[in-house]
Design a protein around this motif. Structure first.
Motif, mmCIF file in Angstrom:
data_model
loop_
_atom_site.group_PDB
_atom_site.id
_atom_site.type_symbol
_atom_site.label_atom_id
_atom_site.label_comp_id
_atom_site.label_asym_id
_atom_site.label_seq_id
_atom_site.Cartn_x
_atom_site.Cartn_y
_atom_site.Cartn_z
ATOM 1 N N SER A 1 0.807 -1.230 0.000
ATOM 2 C CA SER A 1 0.000 0.000 0.000
ATOM 3 C C SER A 1 0.836 1.274 0.000
ATOM 4 N N ARG A 2 2.083 1.165 -0.423
ATOM 5 C CA ARG A 2 2.919 2.363 -0.571
ATOM 6 C C ARG A 2 2.758 2.896 -1.987
ATOM 7 N N PRO A 3 2.790 4.204 -2.183
ATOM 8 C CA PRO A 3 2.548 4.762 -3.510
ATOM 9 C C PRO A 3 3.690 4.490 -4.483
ATOM 10 N N HIS A 4 3.355 4.378 -5.743
ATOM 11 C CA HIS A 4 4.340 4.322 -6.816
ATOM 12 C C HIS A 4 4.685 5.762 -7.184
ATOM 13 N N GLN A 5 5.701 5.936 -8.044
ATOM 14 C CA GLN A 5 6.020 7.315 -8.415
ATOM 15 C C GLN A 5 6.681 7.392 -9.788
ATOM 16 N N PHE A 6 6.488 8.547 -10.388
ATOM 17 C CA PHE A 6 7.142 8.907 -11.646
ATOM 18 C C PHE A 6 8.120 10.030 -11.354
ATOM 19 N N GLY A 7 9.328 9.934 -11.906
ATOM 20 C CA GLY A 7 10.332 10.962 -11.667
ATOM 21 C C GLY A 7 10.828 11.586 -12.958
ATOM 22 N N PHE A 8 11.079 12.886 -12.889
ATOM 23 C CA PHE A 8 11.719 13.606 -13.991
ATOM 24 C C PHE A 8 12.904 14.371 -13.401
#
Length: 234
Positions: free
Chosen positions: A114-121
């Protein structure tokens, strides 16, 4: 009210874990065609928080390179567990000046429990200076999605100044900063700032070792973190 308090506790715990598990580097924008390498990284703090990661990267040409990263983490008094799996794409852009290279990196991170995923730039800059000196400055942004994701865009910065020693070694002074998010920009004492030295040596036949330490500048940051990397290039 109770759900909100639980969510805040989860987010605070995730933030503290990220500070203890700093296996990140001040990565540069350069992509070399034909490059392939494996790397192992480990980081441990004074209170025995421990993280280790493996990654493999391979250049597609002179402009693009991909990397796959897997990391585990161990909180004090706990057993090691899966932290994240991340895919990355580097893109070296045209030089701004002869001594000023830059590029961007795109990241996609998967977490469980239940931990969030993420997108990085990320935007990378490297400056070639005189007498073997060079410098890097990075701006990192992240956007979370999925369960328990935070609002706003995460803001971080990294930098380093380095000096080559002979043909196979270098020294560097690096800094890492985490400012929070655009919707929750932390005050100075709550921000994450680390500073410390690193020594790099090429052993030959594609082997490289890197060791150093990071020291917390604010109360929110672990006081000391010790790090070692081992790389094998092909």
């Amino acid at each position: 009210m109770i759900r909100g308090s639980i969510l805040l506790l989860i987010m605070a715990t995730m933030y503290q874990a990220s500070l203890a598990n700093n296996t990140g580097g001040v990565f540069g924008p350069t992509v070399n065609d034909g490059h392939q390498s494996f790397q192992y990284r480990a980081a441990i703090t004074d209170d025995d928080a421990f993280a280790q990661r493996l990654h493999y990267q391979s250049a597609l040409d002179d402009d693009f390179m991909w990397r796959l990263v897997g990391q585990t983490r161990k909180s004090p008094g706990e057993s090691a567990e899966f932290d994240y799996l991340q895919a990355e794409v580097f893109w070296q852009l045209e030089n701004i000046q002869d001594n000023w290279q830059h590029g961007v990196r795109f990241d996609l991170r998967y977490r469980d429990d239940s931990r969030p995923h993420q997108f990085g730039f990320n935007w990378m800059h490297q400056f070639s200076l005189d007498n073997g000196w060079f410098a890097r400055v990075l701006l990192l942004t992240t956007t979370q999605f999925g369960e328990n994701s935070r609002s706003g865009v995460g803001l971080q910065a990294r930098g380093m100044i380095a000096k080559s020693v002979g043909t196979s070694s270098s020294w560097a002074l690096s800094w890492f900063s985490d400012y929070g998010t655009t919707s929750n920009f932390r005050s100075g004492s709550e921000q994450f700032h680390q500073l410390g030295p690193t020594f790099v040596h090429d052993w030959g036949d594609g082997w490289r070792v890197q060791a150093g330490g990071l020291f917390g500048v604010t109360n929110a940051t672990p006081e000391r973190t010790y790090r070692v990397w081992l790389e094998r290039g092909f």
